[in-house]
Design a protein around this motif. Structure first.
Motif, PDB file in Angstrom:
ATOM      1  N   ARG A 197     135.067 116.421  10.508  1.00 26.41           N
ATOM      2  CA  ARG A 197     135.001 115.513  11.660  1.00 26.41           C
ATOM      3  C   ARG A 197     133.832 114.549  11.605  1.00 26.41           C
ATOM      4  O   ARG A 197     133.829 113.525  12.303  1.00 26.41           O
ATOM      5  CB  ARG A 197     134.956 116.333  12.945  1.00 26.41           C
ATOM      6  CG  ARG A 197     136.280 117.069  13.164  1.00 26.41           C
ATOM      7  CD  ARG A 197     136.194 118.121  14.240  1.00 26.41           C
ATOM      8  NE  ARG A 197     135.469 117.619  15.381  1.00 26.41           N
ATOM      9  CZ  ARG A 197     134.810 118.374  16.257  1.00 26.41           C
ATOM     10  NH1 ARG A 197     134.776 119.667  16.103  1.00 26.41           N
ATOM     11  NH2 ARG A 197     134.192 117.836  17.264  1.00 26.41           N
ATOM     12  N   GLY A 198     132.812 114.891  10.849  1.00 27.27           N
ATOM     13  CA  GLY A 198     131.664 114.007  10.735  1.00 27.27           C
ATOM     14  C   GLY A 198     130.606 114.310  11.792  1.00 27.27           C
ATOM     15  O   GLY A 198     130.905 114.806  12.883  1.00 27.27           O
ATOM     16  N   ALA A 199     129.362 113.974  11.450  1.00 26.54           N
ATOM     17  CA  ALA A 199     128.215 114.323  12.292  1.00 26.54           C
ATOM     18  C   ALA A 199     128.268 113.625  13.653  1.00 26.54           C
ATOM     19  O   ALA A 199     127.948 114.230  14.683  1.00 26.54           O
ATOM     20  CB  ALA A 199     126.921 113.967  11.568  1.00 26.54           C
ATOM     21  N   ASP A 200     128.693 112.361  13.685  1.00 29.45           N
ATOM     22  CA  ASP A 200     128.669 111.616  14.956  1.00 29.45           C
ATOM     23  C   ASP A 200     129.602 112.236  15.984  1.00 29.45           C
ATOM     24  O   ASP A 200     129.242 112.432  17.144  1.00 29.45           O
ATOM     25  CB  ASP A 200     129.084 110.155  14.733  1.00 29.45           C
ATOM     26  CG  ASP A 200     128.001 109.377  14.003  1.00 29.45           C
ATOM     27  OD1 ASP A 200     126.872 109.916  13.878  1.00 29.45           O
ATOM     28  OD2 ASP A 200     128.281 108.247  13.556  1.00 29.45           O
ATOM     29  N   GLU A 201     130.827 112.546  15.524  1.00 30.03           N
ATOM     30  CA  GLU A 201     131.800 113.115  16.460  1.00 30.03           C
ATOM     31  C   GLU A 201     131.331 114.477  16.965  1.00 30.03           C
ATOM     32  O   GLU A 201     131.467 114.807  18.143  1.00 30.03           O
ATOM     33  CB  GLU A 201     133.161 113.230  15.748  1.00 30.03           C
ATOM     34  CG  GLU A 201     134.305 113.439  16.705  1.00 30.03           C
ATOM     35  CD  GLU A 201     135.628 113.642  15.964  1.00 30.03           C
ATOM     36  OE1 GLU A 201     135.965 112.809  15.097  1.00 30.03           O
ATOM     37  OE2 GLU A 201     136.299 114.649  16.248  1.00 30.03           O
ATOM     38  N   VAL A 202     130.760 115.264  16.051  1.00 34.61           N
ATOM     39  CA  VAL A 202     130.264 116.584  16.447  1.00 34.61           C
ATOM     40  C   VAL A 202     129.139 116.425  17.470  1.00 34.61           C
ATOM     41  O   VAL A 202     129.106 117.110  18.508  1.00 34.61           O
ATOM     42  CB  VAL A 202     129.787 117.376  15.202  1.00 34.61           C
ATOM     43  CG1 VAL A 202     128.967 118.593  15.599  1.00 34.61           C
ATOM     44  CG2 VAL A 202     130.986 117.786  14.354  1.00 34.61           C
ATOM     45  N   ALA A 203     128.224 115.510  17.206  1.00 31.68           N
ATOM     46  CA  ALA A 203     127.105 115.308  18.143  1.00 31.68           C
ATOM     47  C   ALA A 203     127.615 114.853  19.507  1.00 31.68           C
ATOM     48  O   ALA A 203     127.125 115.310  20.549  1.00 31.68           O
ATOM     49  CB  ALA A 203     126.108 114.305  17.571  1.00 31.68           C
ATOM     50  N   ASP A 204     128.614 113.970  19.522  1.00 30.01           N
ATOM     51  CA  ASP A 204     129.177 113.495  20.797  1.00 30.01           C
ATOM     52  C   ASP A 204     129.727 114.670  21.607  1.00 30.01           C
ATOM     53  O   ASP A 204     129.485 114.789  22.804  1.00 30.01           O
ATOM     54  CB  ASP A 204     130.338 112.510  20.553  1.00 30.01           C
ATOM     55  CG  ASP A 204     129.836 111.158  20.079  1.00 30.01           C
ATOM     56  OD1 ASP A 204     128.612 110.924  20.161  1.00 30.01           O
ATOM     57  OD2 ASP A 204     130.668 110.350  19.607  1.00 30.01           O
ATOM     58  N   GLN A 205     130.473 115.522  20.917  1.00 28.01           N
ATOM     59  CA  GLN A 205     131.091 116.669  21.593  1.00 28.01           C
ATOM     60  C   GLN A 205     130.018 117.609  22.153  1.00 28.01           C
ATOM     61  O   GLN A 205     130.112 118.079  23.288  1.00 28.01           O
ATOM     62  CB  GLN A 205     131.978 117.412  20.588  1.00 28.01           C
ATOM     63  CG  GLN A 205     132.717 118.589  21.182  1.00 28.01           C
ATOM     64  CD  GLN A 205     133.090 119.637  20.124  1.00 28.01           C
ATOM     65  OE1 GLN A 205     132.945 119.415  18.921  1.00 28.01           O
ATOM     66  NE2 GLN A 205     133.546 120.769  20.587  1.00 28.01           N
ATOM     67  N   LEU A 206     128.982 117.864  21.347  1.00 32.13           N
ATOM     68  CA  LEU A 206     127.912 118.768  21.794  1.00 32.13           C
ATOM     69  C   LEU A 206     127.172 118.167  22.983  1.00 32.13           C
ATOM     70  O   LEU A 206     126.865 118.854  23.954  1.00 32.13           O
ATOM     71  CB  LEU A 206     126.930 119.041  20.640  1.00 32.13           C
ATOM     72  CG  LEU A 206     127.510 119.814  19.447  1.00 32.13           C
ATOM     73  CD1 LEU A 206     126.510 119.840  18.293  1.00 32.13           C
ATOM     74  CD2 LEU A 206     127.883 121.246  19.858  1.00 32.13           C
ATOM     75  N   ARG A 207     126.926 116.876  22.902  1.00 30.81           N
ATOM     76  CA  ARG A 207     126.192 116.194  23.978  1.00 30.81           C
ATOM     77  C   ARG A 207     126.948 116.293  25.304  1.00 30.81           C
ATOM     78  O   ARG A 207     126.354 116.541  26.353  1.00 30.81           O
ATOM     79  CB  ARG A 207     125.995 114.729  23.589  1.00 30.81           C
ATOM     80  CG  ARG A 207     124.625 114.199  23.909  1.00 30.81           C
ATOM     81  CD  ARG A 207     124.419 112.764  23.487  1.00 30.81           C
ATOM     82  NE  ARG A 207     125.590 111.945  23.559  1.00 30.81           N
ATOM     83  CZ  ARG A 207     126.144 111.334  22.503  1.00 30.81           C
ATOM     84  NH1 ARG A 207     125.620 111.468  21.293  1.00 30.81           N
ATOM     85  NH2 ARG A 207     127.209 110.591  22.656  1.00 30.81           N
ATOM     86  N   GLN A 208     128.261 116.137  25.219  1.00 29.26           N
ATOM     87  CA  GLN A 208     129.061 116.226  26.441  1.00 29.26           C
ATOM     88  C   GLN A 208     129.010 117.625  27.034  1.00 29.26           C
ATOM     89  O   GLN A 208     128.935 117.800  28.241  1.00 29.26           O
ATOM     90  CB  GLN A 208     130.512 115.850  26.146  1.00 29.26           C
ATOM     91  CG  GLN A 208     130.702 114.339  26.167  1.00 29.26           C
ATOM     92  CD  GLN A 208     132.037 113.932  25.580  1.00 29.26           C
ATOM     93  OE1 GLN A 208     133.000 114.698  25.607  1.00 29.26           O
ATOM     94  NE2 GLN A 208     132.094 112.735  25.029  1.00 29.26           N
ATOM     95  N   ARG A 209     129.030 118.629  26.159  1.00 33.91           N
ATOM     96  CA  ARG A 209     128.994 120.010  26.642  1.00 33.91           C
ATOM     97  C   ARG A 209     127.646 120.325  27.281  1.00 33.91           C
ATOM     98  O   ARG A 209     127.565 121.048  28.268  1.00 33.91           O
ATOM     99  CB  ARG A 209     129.253 120.949  25.451  1.00 33.91           C
ATOM    100  CG  ARG A 209     129.416 122.407  25.818  1.00 33.91           C
ATOM    101  CD  ARG A 209     129.924 123.180  24.597  1.00 33.91           C
ATOM    102  NE  ARG A 209     129.740 124.623  24.759  1.00 33.91           N
ATOM    103  CZ  ARG A 209     130.738 125.478  24.879  1.00 33.91           C
ATOM    104  NH1 ARG A 209     131.972 125.062  24.881  1.00 33.91           N
ATOM    105  NH2 ARG A 209     130.497 126.774  25.005  1.00 33.91           N
TER     106      ARG A 209
END
Ligand SMILES: N=C(N)NCCCC(=O)O
Ligand SMILES: [Zn+2]
Ligand SMILES: [Zn+2]
Length: 322
Positions: free
Chosen positions: A219-231
């Motif tokens: 998924r790539g680092a950016d998408e993962v970071a976005d998801q974590l940030r939202q959580r």
């Protein structure tokens, strides 16, 4: 009260060569030289909680040595972290290597003292056992915290040889103690063999979400970071980074290496994507320099701690400007 003095910053490398003099983190002043700090970098030389290779007790000093090459401006976050806030090296928390329960108490008490001065903590381990007393201390100040746990391992196992406090068990203890905000818990970089499927069932029941190392590459680092940030949202956040979250190619110097991990670039990129989170304290653990080569692991760990201190410094400066 946090430090209101002008940040002292690192020794000037154009005047005193980087390899000269004692190694504090990033060649920053010692805490006793500046009085109080906004971010205190502290070592915890403790590795009596390991289940395999020992040696993480030497991790903090290896990270300090490798951090001599860090420069004052972080282009990835467009910030000069050591000018935005007073960041200082608080030395090591001296703990009993022969008594884990006592060591855990000593770490909690020392963290209480440092957090009590208004500082955020950037801790250099040490094995992962130390995350429990650090989380206890942070939770006393902030209440239950969101946790981002970068690791090949779950570290939510119950006991080893009957021992409750080990490097494989800190986060189960933390959940049991109610010091984590169970609506925002994530493991990142998880991979490798488990004892049984029940490990995953137990972990999920505790509230953890899992982003595996394979998820990151897909998924790539950016998408993962976005998801974590939202959580995470605006909850107080603690980030715990076991350096074995990295592939052994990127971090050979660690005690329980597992193949198939993320790259150091992916780790740094995910952290940068979390720059807006309310990071109250963090640790980098499990660097065991005896298994390292050419400082690969301690350089990666020093850059990891640099990104984390940059996040904290920026937030401190922003809060001050309000
Ligand atoms: N926290 C780290 N690094 N490792 C935990 C591994 C526990 C085990 O030996 O199963
Ligand atoms: Zn691990
Ligand atoms: Zn761990």
């Amino acid at each position: 009260m946090s430090s209101n003095e002008t940040p002292r910053g690192p020794v000037d490398s154009s005047r005193i060569p980087r390899y000269a003099g004692p190694a504090t983190f990033a060649r920053l002043p010692r805490l006793d030289e500046v009085g109080t700090a906004d971010v205190a970098v502290v070592g915890v030389p403790f590795d009596s909680g390991v289940s395999y290779r020992p040696g993480a007790r030497f991790g903090g000093n290896a990270i300090r040595e490798a951090s001599r090459l860090l420069r004052p401006y972080n282009p990835a976050q467009d910030a000069s972290p050591f000018a935005l806030a007073q960041v200082a090296d608080g030395g090591d928390i001296a703990v009993n290597p022969f008594n884990i329960n006592e060591a855990v108490e000593t770490i909690e008490a020392a963290a209480d003292d440092l957090l009590g001065t208004g500082a955020r903590l950037m801790t250099l381990g040490g094995d992962h056992t130390i995350a429990l007393p650090l989380l206890r201390s942070v939770a006393k100040k902030h209440g239950p915290v969101a946790l981002l746990h970068f690791d090949a391992h779950l570290d939510t196992w119950d006991t080893y040889f009957g021992a409750e406090y080990t490097h494989g068990t800190p986060f189960r203890r933390a959940v049991e103690e109610g010091i984590l905000d169970t609506s925002a818990l994530s493991h990142v970089g998880t991979r490798g063999p488990l004892y049984g499927k029940q490990d995953l069932t137990d972990d999920e029941k505790m509230g953890f979400g899992i982003v595996t190392s394979a998820d990151i590459s897909r998924r790539g680092a950016d998408e993962v970071a976005d998801q974590l940030r939202q959580r995470i949202g605006d909850r107080p956040l603690y980030i715990s980074i076991d350096i074995d979250c990295l592939d052994p190619a990127h971090a050979p110097g660690t005690g329980t290496p597992e193949a198939g991990g993320m790259t150091s670039r992916e780790l740094l990129e995910i952290l940068r994507g979390l720059a807006s989170c309310n990071l109250v304290s963090a640790d980098v653990v499990e660097v065991a320099p005896a298994y390292d080569h050419a400082e690969i692991t301690s350089v990666a760990a020093s850059h990891t701690a640099y990104e984390l201190t940059t996040i904290m410094s920026r937030q401190i400066a922003e809060a001050r400007a309000k």
